[in-house]
Design a protein around this motif. Structure first.
Motif, mmCIF file in Angstrom:
data_model
loop_
_atom_site.group_PDB
_atom_site.id
_atom_site.type_symbol
_atom_site.label_atom_id
_atom_site.label_comp_id
_atom_site.label_asym_id
_atom_site.label_seq_id
_atom_site.Cartn_x
_atom_site.Cartn_y
_atom_site.Cartn_z
ATOM 1 N N UNK A 182 0.832 -1.210 0.000
ATOM 2 C CA UNK A 182 0.000 0.000 0.000
ATOM 3 C C UNK A 182 0.864 1.256 0.000
ATOM 4 N N UNK A 183 2.006 1.173 0.665
ATOM 5 C CA UNK A 183 2.901 2.336 0.745
ATOM 6 C C UNK A 183 3.966 2.324 -0.348
ATOM 7 N N UNK A 184 3.767 1.501 -1.362
ATOM 8 C CA UNK A 184 4.599 1.560 -2.552
ATOM 9 C C UNK A 184 5.815 0.673 -2.581
ATOM 10 N N UNK A 185 5.917 -0.287 -1.654
ATOM 11 C CA UNK A 185 7.069 -1.194 -1.634
ATOM 12 C C UNK A 185 6.631 -2.579 -2.099
ATOM 13 N N UNK A 186 7.389 -3.148 -3.023
ATOM 14 C CA UNK A 186 7.089 -4.486 -3.539
ATOM 15 C C UNK A 186 7.987 -5.564 -2.936
ATOM 16 N N UNK A 187 8.849 -5.181 -2.011
ATOM 17 C CA UNK A 187 9.749 -6.152 -1.383
ATOM 18 C C UNK A 187 8.973 -7.019 -0.399
ATOM 19 N N UNK A 188 9.151 -8.319 -0.538
ATOM 20 C CA UNK A 188 8.483 -9.252 0.353
ATOM 21 C C UNK A 188 9.223 -9.322 1.683
ATOM 22 N N UNK A 189 8.503 -9.057 2.731
ATOM 23 C CA UNK A 189 9.094 -9.093 4.066
ATOM 24 C C UNK A 189 9.076 -10.514 4.611
ATOM 25 N N UNK A 190 10.196 -10.930 5.192
ATOM 26 C CA UNK A 190 10.250 -12.226 5.846
ATOM 27 C C UNK A 190 9.515 -12.138 7.180
ATOM 28 N N UNK A 191 9.202 -13.339 7.720
ATOM 29 C CA UNK A 191 8.418 -13.368 8.967
ATOM 30 C C UNK A 191 9.139 -12.662 10.108
ATOM 31 N N UNK A 192 10.468 -12.739 10.167
ATOM 32 C CA UNK A 192 11.201 -12.141 11.282
ATOM 33 C C UNK A 192 11.462 -10.654 11.085
ATOM 34 N N UNK A 193 11.100 -10.101 9.932
ATOM 35 C CA UNK A 193 11.334 -8.690 9.654
ATOM 36 C C UNK A 193 10.144 -7.839 10.087
ATOM 37 N N UNK A 194 10.401 -6.560 10.276
ATOM 38 C CA UNK A 194 9.338 -5.626 10.629
ATOM 39 C C UNK A 194 9.258 -4.541 9.558
ATOM 40 N N UNK A 195 8.161 -3.799 9.590
ATOM 41 C CA UNK A 195 7.937 -2.723 8.627
ATOM 42 C C UNK A 195 8.003 -1.390 9.366
ATOM 43 N N UNK A 196 8.719 -0.432 8.792
ATOM 44 C CA UNK A 196 8.843 0.890 9.393
ATOM 45 C C UNK A 196 8.140 1.909 8.505
ATOM 46 N N UNK A 197 7.276 2.705 9.113
ATOM 47 C CA UNK A 197 6.630 3.821 8.425
ATOM 48 C C UNK A 197 7.163 5.119 8.995
ATOM 49 N N UNK A 198 7.655 5.998 8.140
ATOM 50 C CA UNK A 198 8.180 7.278 8.598
ATOM 51 C C UNK A 198 8.180 8.272 7.445
ATOM 52 N N UNK A 199 8.432 9.533 7.770
ATOM 53 C CA UNK A 199 8.536 10.566 6.752
ATOM 54 C C UNK A 199 7.281 10.693 5.911
ATOM 55 N N UNK A 200 7.445 10.641 4.590
ATOM 56 C CA UNK A 200 6.338 10.852 3.660
ATOM 57 C C UNK A 200 5.259 9.778 3.788
ATOM 58 N N UNK A 201 5.616 8.615 4.301
ATOM 59 C CA UNK A 201 4.629 7.544 4.473
ATOM 60 C C UNK A 201 3.591 7.902 5.532
ATOM 61 N N UNK A 202 3.975 8.763 6.460
ATOM 62 C CA UNK A 202 3.037 9.204 7.498
ATOM 63 C C UNK A 202 2.317 10.492 7.123
ATOM 64 N N UNK A 203 2.776 11.130 6.061
ATOM 65 C CA UNK A 203 2.149 12.360 5.608
ATOM 66 C C UNK A 203 0.730 12.071 5.135
ATOM 67 N N UNK A 204 -0.192 12.836 5.613
ATOM 68 C CA UNK A 204 -1.596 12.603 5.286
ATOM 69 C C UNK A 204 -2.311 11.774 6.327
ATOM 70 N N UNK A 205 -1.529 11.072 7.167
ATOM 71 C CA UNK A 205 -2.141 10.302 8.265
ATOM 72 C C UNK A 205 -2.113 11.128 9.546
ATOM 73 N N UNK A 206 -0.946 11.708 9.839
ATOM 74 C CA UNK A 206 -0.807 12.609 10.985
ATOM 75 C C UNK A 206 -0.300 13.955 10.482
ATOM 76 N N UNK A 207 -0.646 15.012 11.162
ATOM 77 C CA UNK A 207 -0.297 16.356 10.708
ATOM 78 C C UNK A 207 1.200 16.617 10.834
ATOM 79 N N UNK A 208 1.738 16.348 12.006
ATOM 80 C CA UNK A 208 3.171 16.563 12.249
ATOM 81 C C UNK A 208 3.866 15.210 12.222
#
Length: 274
Positions: A23-49
């Motif tokens: 949804x956030x534009x990444x096509x890389x498949x995450x392994x089960x032990x990996x986590x996803x980080x949302x920051x910067x422009x990915x949070x723009x439009x969700x929170x103001x600051x």
């Protein structure tokens, strides 16, 4: 001095991070032990600051927020709910764990139950603290659910003291499924005994992970859970044995009654034939 505040919550047993990542534009498949980080422009439009903020999402249902206010957390949860329907937002703050990092060049390194002080801020510190908090809050959820199952088991044991086995096959099946789910969650999903990949490449990250894992008693809590799960499995096996024995007794009585009826019918037929 710069402070970074962490708040971890758990919104279910599992999240589809690949779906959220796409949804956030990444096509890389995450392994089960990996986590996803949302920051910067990915949070723009969700929170103001969105500056100095980030969100860590884990496959096993935990989300860690950095420098978020309560209403901002709800904004993110509501946004993610539209992407991943498996997220349970009915009571997002039922299980919460918090921590803080203080970056102060004039202070010596220190690590405590609620915060740590570091002379120099590093990226790995955010990753490690988030991972520990995510595991801890998910573990808390399992601990509470196991306590609930133990209460149910106690009610059944109290009935046994009265000579009654007040548990159906369906309830036994549900209890067994819950216990197996706990075991699967603690070992496979949360991976409590596994270290994140960064610890193998960064010695300081490995040391911090070990310190925080000890501080949050992850290994001890896991062992206690494992013993409780094993005990619950033993108890449910006893209940299953008693239930099978009870059904066997009923079947034996049914056979005896049928034989008795057949004998009576035979005697009646013989009497009338005479």
């Amino acid at each position: 001095m710069v402070e970074t505040e962490f708040k971890a919550i758990v919104l279910g047993n599992e999240m589809n991070l690949n779906k959220i990542s796409q949804h956030f534009g990444s096509n890389r498949k995450l392994k089960w032990e990996e986590y996803l980080i949302l920051k910067g422009s990915e949070l723009q439009g969700i929170v103001r600051d969105f500056e100095e903020k980030r969100v860590y999402l884990f496959h096993f249902g935990s989300i860690v927020f950095l420098n978020f206010q309560h209403h901002e957390i709800m904004d993110v949860v509501n946004y993610l709910k539209n992407i991943e329907v498996g997220i349970n937002d009915s009571n997002p703050f039922k299980y919460v764990d918090e921590y803080k990092i203080e970056n102060n060049p004039d202070s010596e390194y220190a690590i405590n139950n609620d915060y740590m002080v570091t002379e120099e801020q590093a990226e790995y510190q955010f990753d490690i603290v988030s991972t520990i908090l995510a595991k801890s809050v998910a573990l808390e959820k399992i601990e509470m659910e196991i306590s609930r199952v133990l209460d149910e088991i106690e009610d059944v044991v109290n009935s046994l003291h009265k000579g009654e086995l007040a548990v159906s096959d369906e309830k036994l099946a549900k209890l067994s499924a819950s216990i197996l789910e706990f075991k699967l969650s603690t070992i496979s999903y949360i991976m409590l005994l596994d270290k994140p990949a960064i610890t193998w490449n960064n010695e300081k990250a490995g040391e911090l992970f070990n310190e925080l894992a000890t501080l949050f008693e992850l290994a001890d809590r896991y062992e206690k859970l494992r013993h409780k799960i094993d005990t619950l499995m033993d108890i449910t096996e006893v209940f299953s044995g008693l239930a099978h024995a009870k059904r066997g007794t009923r079947l034996e009585w049914a056979v005896i009654i049928l034989i008795g009826i057949e004998i009576c019918l035979s005697l009646v037929t013989l009497f009338f034939n005479l």
